[in-house]
Scaffold this active site. Structure first.
Site: not given
Length: 252
Positions: A18, A95
């Site tokens: 990503g 994250e």
């Protein structure tokens, strides 16, 4: 699942699919393009910090199991205690704490060496995540949600379009139809919104340039001559004077 890194580890690999591909935000010793097997990328994870808010969550990428596919991305090698510790602390906050992801160890295959996979840490979300959103009713509605979401790191649309641009440029092997179709729909929406909000072309004072002076001369009757003409005493009157013609010009 949480991956524990040994204090004695000489190196560790982290896989990005990503924003980690184009914005790693960590120091690393080497970077490699390659792929993992058995997963596909989907924008099913919500985000309420970097790319959205609690009131208007954005959408970011996660991994969904699919035994028939491979997924291309970027793996970063962190070496030495200091680099490993700093990098993993950064990623844990970015994250896991803020992003709602968990960690797994997955085999990563480098572009230049398909035969020897490298155990690599990957961050992914599951339906157990408090930010999990899952699939949308349609890709059009997903694109609209993304276009209207913003967070501390910027527009949610940038997350998708920059990932698509990076992938096209550096990983041409990738054929992720979900990513590229979503990217296309987002760009179409952004273009439409831009055109809707363009300034009106209606003429007003902002569209007028300063008066333009023409070289052509026109005759204008002097005011005092008008008075003399009315009183029938205009023998000595020079009724006209040459003046430059002036026009206001529309600013195209």
């Amino acid at each position: 699942m949480s991956v524990t890194v040994s204090d004695n580890a000489e190196s560790i690999w982290v896989f990005g699919y990503g924003s980690l591909t184009w914005k790693p935000g960590i120091s690393y010793s080497s970077k490699h393009y390659g792929y993992i097997k058995g997963f596909k990328r989907r924008f099913w994870q919500g985000n309420t910090t970097h790319r959205g808010t609690p009131e208007q969550p954005g959408r970011v990428a996660t991994l969904v199991p699919d035994s028939t596919t491979i997924l291309w991305g970027v793996a970063y090698e962190l070496k030495g205690k200091e680099q490993i510790q700093a990098g993993m602390e950064n990623l844990t906050n970015r994250e896991m704490r803020l992003g709602g992801y968990t960690t797994y160890v997955i085999d990563f295959y480098r572009r230049e060496s398909h035969e020897y996979p490298i155990p690599t840490v990957v961050y992914t979300a599951t339906p157990d995540s408090h930010l999990w959103m899952g699939p949308h009713n349609s890709l059009d509605q997903m694109a609209l949600q993304i276009v209207t979401s913003h967070g501390t790191a910027g527009a949610n649309s940038d997350y998708v379009t920059k990932l698509a641009d990076f992938t096209r440029k550096y990983i041409p092997e990738e054929t992720d139809e979900h990513l590229f179709l979503l990217d296309k729909k987002i760009r179409t929406l952004l273009a439409t919104r831009h055109n809707v909000h363009k300034p009106s072309e209606k003429m007003n004072s902002k569209h007028l340039r300063p008066a333009k002076v023409h070289s052509e001369m026109v005759s204008i009757e002097k005011p005092f001559c008008i008075a003399k003409r009315i009183s029938h005493n205009d023998e000595a009157c020079d009724r006209t004077v040459l003046e430059p013609r002036v026009e206001m010009q529309r600013d195209e």
